[in-house]
Design a protein around this motif. Structure first.
Motif, PDB file in Angstrom:
ATOM      1  N   PHE A 149      76.362  39.091  25.681  1.00  0.00           N
ATOM      2  CA  PHE A 149      75.731  37.987  24.940  1.00  0.00           C
ATOM      3  C   PHE A 149      74.364  38.407  24.419  1.00  0.00           C
ATOM      4  O   PHE A 149      74.010  38.130  23.275  1.00  0.00           O
ATOM      5  CB  PHE A 149      75.586  36.747  25.824  1.00  0.00           C
ATOM      6  CG  PHE A 149      76.864  36.014  26.120  1.00  0.00           C
ATOM      7  CD1 PHE A 149      77.966  36.101  25.286  1.00  0.00           C
ATOM      8  CD2 PHE A 149      76.953  35.216  27.243  1.00  0.00           C
ATOM      9  CE1 PHE A 149      79.133  35.405  25.553  1.00  0.00           C
ATOM     10  CE2 PHE A 149      78.117  34.519  27.526  1.00  0.00           C
ATOM     11  CZ  PHE A 149      79.209  34.607  26.682  1.00  0.00           C
ATOM     12  N   ARG A 156      74.497  40.775  21.470  1.00  0.00           N
ATOM     13  CA  ARG A 156      74.875  40.098  20.226  1.00  0.00           C
ATOM     14  C   ARG A 156      73.865  39.018  19.820  1.00  0.00           C
ATOM     15  O   ARG A 156      74.003  38.407  18.780  1.00  0.00           O
ATOM     16  CB  ARG A 156      76.253  39.455  20.393  1.00  0.00           C
ATOM     17  CG  ARG A 156      77.379  40.447  20.480  1.00  0.00           C
ATOM     18  CD  ARG A 156      78.675  39.768  20.953  1.00  0.00           C
ATOM     19  NE  ARG A 156      79.777  40.697  20.909  1.00  0.00           N
ATOM     20  CZ  ARG A 156      79.990  41.677  21.779  1.00  0.00           C
ATOM     21  NH1 ARG A 156      79.144  41.854  22.787  1.00  0.00           N
ATOM     22  NH2 ARG A 156      81.028  42.484  21.667  1.00  0.00           N
ATOM     23  N   THR A 195      73.653  36.098  21.201  1.00  0.00           N
ATOM     24  CA  THR A 195      74.440  34.870  21.172  1.00  0.00           C
ATOM     25  C   THR A 195      73.536  33.678  21.455  1.00  0.00           C
ATOM     26  O   THR A 195      72.814  33.680  22.456  1.00  0.00           O
ATOM     27  CB  THR A 195      75.574  34.933  22.219  1.00  0.00           C
ATOM     28  OG1 THR A 195      76.380  36.086  21.924  1.00  0.00           O
ATOM     29  CG2 THR A 195      76.432  33.678  22.189  1.00  0.00           C
ATOM     30  N   GLU A 219      82.443  38.473  22.224  1.00  0.00           N
ATOM     31  CA  GLU A 219      82.465  38.419  20.757  1.00  0.00           C
ATOM     32  C   GLU A 219      83.042  37.091  20.280  1.00  0.00           C
ATOM     33  O   GLU A 219      82.523  36.487  19.328  1.00  0.00           O
ATOM     34  CB  GLU A 219      83.270  39.589  20.184  1.00  0.00           C
ATOM     35  CG  GLU A 219      83.292  39.653  18.677  1.00  0.00           C
ATOM     36  CD  GLU A 219      81.928  39.923  18.047  1.00  0.00           C
ATOM     37  OE1 GLU A 219      81.774  39.651  16.836  1.00  0.00           O
ATOM     38  OE2 GLU A 219      80.998  40.387  18.752  1.00  0.00           O
ATOM     39  N   HIS A 258      80.455  34.452  20.807  1.00  0.00           N
ATOM     40  CA  HIS A 258      79.388  34.620  19.817  1.00  0.00           C
ATOM     41  C   HIS A 258      79.794  34.037  18.461  1.00  0.00           C
ATOM     42  O   HIS A 258      79.034  33.286  17.847  1.00  0.00           O
ATOM     43  CB  HIS A 258      79.007  36.100  19.676  1.00  0.00           C
ATOM     44  CG  HIS A 258      77.915  36.319  18.687  1.00  0.00           C
ATOM     45  ND1 HIS A 258      76.602  36.048  18.977  1.00  0.00           N
ATOM     46  CD2 HIS A 258      77.961  36.749  17.396  1.00  0.00           C
ATOM     47  CE1 HIS A 258      75.867  36.307  17.905  1.00  0.00           C
ATOM     48  NE2 HIS A 258      76.670  36.733  16.930  1.00  0.00           N
ATOM     49  N   SER A 297      78.070  30.721  17.002  1.00  0.00           N
ATOM     50  CA  SER A 297      77.296  30.936  15.775  1.00  0.00           C
ATOM     51  C   SER A 297      77.857  30.138  14.606  1.00  0.00           C
ATOM     52  O   SER A 297      77.111  29.570  13.799  1.00  0.00           O
ATOM     53  CB  SER A 297      77.272  32.420  15.417  1.00  0.00           C
ATOM     54  OG  SER A 297      76.608  33.156  16.420  1.00  0.00           O
TER      55      SER A 297
END
Length: 164
Positions: free
Chosen positions: A92, A95, A97, A153, A156, A160
């Motif tokens: 996380f 990325r 996140t 992923e 995320h 997002s």
């Protein structure tokens, strides 16, 4: 003071109602009243306690080799969950996140709350095949070295893409 313990998860005995309730009383009179009340409640709720789980626990704890193996297995699983928690949070962070994820590192046990909304959980399930409980609880035991990056992923992207 009351302390309730469950041994269901530690021994893999789900549905066997294995545990203990410890009650500390200040006086003998209080102890007598508590024992009588708990006896009535137990008889009304359970009638006959299941015996299989308690026999398994007694056998494991009563045999030195089995107890050592059980303790080893518990350490192995708790270490694995701790590692997966760290890996998920690391992914996380890598990325960036959105959200606060440090609680995943301080939680204990098999599950952590994600604070995801029902529509986000649905998208995770339908589009990424990442499965959470309806209230957003994730099982740390479902994470592995092979899927933790995919899960991170997917989180995320969903977080997002659905952020206000």
């Amino acid at each position: 003071m009351l302390v309730a313990q469950s041994f269901s998860k530690n021994f893999g005995l789900y549905g066997e109602r294995i545990g203990a309730l410890h009650v500390v009383c200040r006086t003998d009179d209080t102890r007598t009243k508590v024992v009588n009340m708990l006896t009535r409640l137990s008889r009304a709720e359970i009638t006959t306690c299941p015996i299989n789980g308690s026999k398994i626990v007694a056998k494991v704890l009563g045999n030195k080799d089995l107890k050592v193996q059980w303790q080893h297995d518990l350490l192995h699983m708790s270490d694995r969950m701790r590692t997966m928690r760290q890996r998920l949070v690391d992914e996380f962070r890598k990325r960036q996140t959105p959200g606060h994820w440090d609680h995943i590192l301080t939680d204990i046990g098999m599950f952590s709350m994600t604070s995801l909304q029902p529509n986000q959980i649905r998208i995770l399930r339908e589009e990424y095949h990442v499965y959470l409980l309806p209230l957003g609880r994730i099982s740390m035991t479902g994470l592995t070295e092979h899927n933790v990056e995919h899960v991170a992923e997917a989180f995320h992207k969903v977080i997002s893409d659905t952020a206000p």
